[in-house]
Write an enzyme that holds these catalytic residues in place. Structure first.
Site, PDB file in Angstrom:
ATOM      1  N   PHE A 183       0.840  -1.194   0.000  1.00 47.58           N
ATOM      2  CA  PHE A 183       0.000   0.000   0.000  1.00 47.58           C
ATOM      3  C   PHE A 183       0.873   1.241   0.000  1.00 47.58           C
ATOM      4  O   PHE A 183       2.063   1.198   0.343  1.00 47.58           O
ATOM      5  CB  PHE A 183      -0.929   0.011   1.225  1.00 47.58           C
ATOM      6  CG  PHE A 183      -0.201   0.064   2.548  1.00 47.58           C
ATOM      7  CD1 PHE A 183       0.061   1.275   3.167  1.00 47.58           C
ATOM      8  CD2 PHE A 183       0.234  -1.102   3.169  1.00 47.58           C
ATOM      9  CE1 PHE A 183       0.735   1.324   4.384  1.00 47.58           C
ATOM     10  CE2 PHE A 183       0.899  -1.069   4.383  1.00 47.58           C
ATOM     11  CZ  PHE A 183       1.154   0.146   4.989  1.00 47.58           C
ATOM     12  N   CYS A 184       0.272   2.366  -0.414  1.00 44.82           N
ATOM     13  CA  CYS A 184       0.948   3.664  -0.390  1.00 44.82           C
ATOM     14  C   CYS A 184      -0.119   4.739  -0.199  1.00 44.82           C
ATOM     15  O   CYS A 184      -1.282   4.429   0.051  1.00 44.82           O
ATOM     16  CB  CYS A 184       1.756   3.880  -1.665  1.00 44.82           C
ATOM     17  SG  CYS A 184       0.765   3.764  -3.175  1.00 44.82           S
ATOM     18  N   THR A 185       0.255   5.995  -0.320  1.00 46.40           N
ATOM     19  CA  THR A 185      -0.659   7.086   0.018  1.00 46.40           C
ATOM     20  C   THR A 185      -1.904   7.115  -0.863  1.00 46.40           C
ATOM     21  O   THR A 185      -3.030   7.105  -0.379  1.00 46.40           O
ATOM     22  CB  THR A 185       0.068   8.440  -0.075  1.00 46.40           C
ATOM     23  OG1 THR A 185       1.281   8.383   0.674  1.00 46.40           O
ATOM     24  CG2 THR A 185      -0.812   9.556   0.468  1.00 46.40           C
ATOM     25  N   ILE A 216      -4.057   4.621   0.845  1.00 46.37           N
ATOM     26  CA  ILE A 216      -4.470   4.910   2.221  1.00 46.37           C
ATOM     27  C   ILE A 216      -5.607   5.930   2.256  1.00 46.37           C
ATOM     28  O   ILE A 216      -6.558   5.798   3.028  1.00 46.37           O
ATOM     29  CB  ILE A 216      -3.273   5.448   3.033  1.00 46.37           C
ATOM     30  CG1 ILE A 216      -2.143   4.424   3.064  1.00 46.37           C
ATOM     31  CG2 ILE A 216      -3.697   5.806   4.455  1.00 46.37           C
ATOM     32  CD1 ILE A 216      -0.804   5.011   3.472  1.00 46.37           C
TER      33      ILE A 216
END
Length: 326
Positions: A176-178, A205
């Site tokens: 996952f990332c922003t 996120i």
């Protein structure tokens, strides 16, 4: 009180004429008083901008006029102040820099997982959950069960994979990332390296925080964002973090009580990283910022940004020297 729509957007798509898109895109942003930075490359578009509701709607309508950008991925949040100082459209080699040739999310990518299904996936003990963001981002918030690769930039991610992950051992990997864009590249890279079951959080996120109620959430802490808000909480509102204008890293109220903190000059994280000459320049810049604020203007300076890039390059060279000496 005026409210600003903060719009993070990206799309991987072939844009062979990306250099020709820059001027009209800049024009529509300037005409509608939209600030922020958008990156254009032959592989697509990426960035975050902010403006009035009407202005952002105008920009999204402009994208729809180009069939390649009509379904650009975007996520919105609200802020009481404009989080950006300038309007910029930059031409780049990549819209998110991994530094590995031939990685194409349009060709191969991991399996998208909706926010509503994310908790079940990462709660599976057979799944390795990897946070693809930088170390300073992970420090202020991440998902329960997540592994922190402790990377300084996204360019470090391939080395982390080479040294720590094995397709024969790690059968299921979730990342996952922003906002989702780094995972497009990281999952594509993982698939190219022979990892079979690779998953990533669709929308990142920010989409998870938007859709999953806090009482059901497995997110812990705040989420770093690349604008003047510094970080947002589970309600996508600005949290208590500020930024050190010397090193651009997030700082807390506790950090600001430290003897190492001098506004605009140093913080506990960078007190030993700058020379006295650099600190003198930072003090002068902070003075100009205060004078501009008193005049009701926005001061935009580049010394700190240049020093950050210089520090990143020095660390990169140091790592290369360490690897070559092994």
């Amino acid at each position: 009180m005026s409210q600003y729509i903060v719009c993070a957007l990206y799309k991987f798509v072939s844009l062979e004429d990306y250099t020709e898109i820059r001027q009209p895109l800049t024009q529509v942003m300037e005409d509608n008083q939209i600030r922020g930075t958008l990156l254009l490359a032959s592989e697509g578009i990426n960035g975050t901008v902010a403006g009035s509701r009407k202005a952002i709607d105008t920009l999204l309508t402009w994208f729809k006029e180009d069939s390649r950008l009509a379904d650009v991925v975007y996520k919105e949040s609200i802020n009481d102040v404009q989080p950006f100082n300038r309007t910029k459209v930059k031409l780049k080699k990549e819209i998110v820099t991994m530094g590995v040739e031939g990685i194409d999310p349009l060709h191969v990518v991991g399996t998208y997982v909706k926010p509503a299904d994310w908790n079940a996936l990462i709660s599976d003990p057979d799944v390795l959950l990897v946070d693809t963001r930088n170390d300073y981002e992970v420090d202020i918030g991440t998902f329960k069960y997540a592994v922190n690769p402790k990377t300084e930039t996204f360019r470090d991610f391939p080395q982390y994979v080479a040294e720590n992950l094995d397709p024969a051992k790690h059968k299921k990997v979730a990342m996952f990332c922003t906002g989702g864009i780094r995972c497009e590249k990281s999952t594509a890279y993982m698939k190219e390296q022979g990892f079979d079951e690779v998953y990533h959080l669709e929308g990142g996120i920010l989409k998870y925080l938007e859709e999953v109620p806090e009482e059901n959430s497995l997110w812990e802490g705040d989420c770093y964002v690349f604008d003047g808000r510094v970080a947002v909480n589970h309600q996508l509102e600005k949290s208590h973090y500020d930024v050190c204008n010397a090193c651009r890293l997030p700082i807390t109220d506790e950090d600001k009580q430290s003897d190492s903190f001098e506004k605009g000059v140093s913080c506990p994280k960078c007190i030993d990283q700058h020379t006295e000459e650099q600190k003198s320049r930072f003090r002068e810049r902070e003075k100009q910022v205060q004078l501009a604020n008193e005049r009701g203007e926005t001061h935009v300076g580049g010394d700190a940004a240049k020093l950050i890039e210089q520090r990143k390059q020095e660390k990169k060279e140091k790592k290369q020297q360490q690897r070559s000496s092994k």
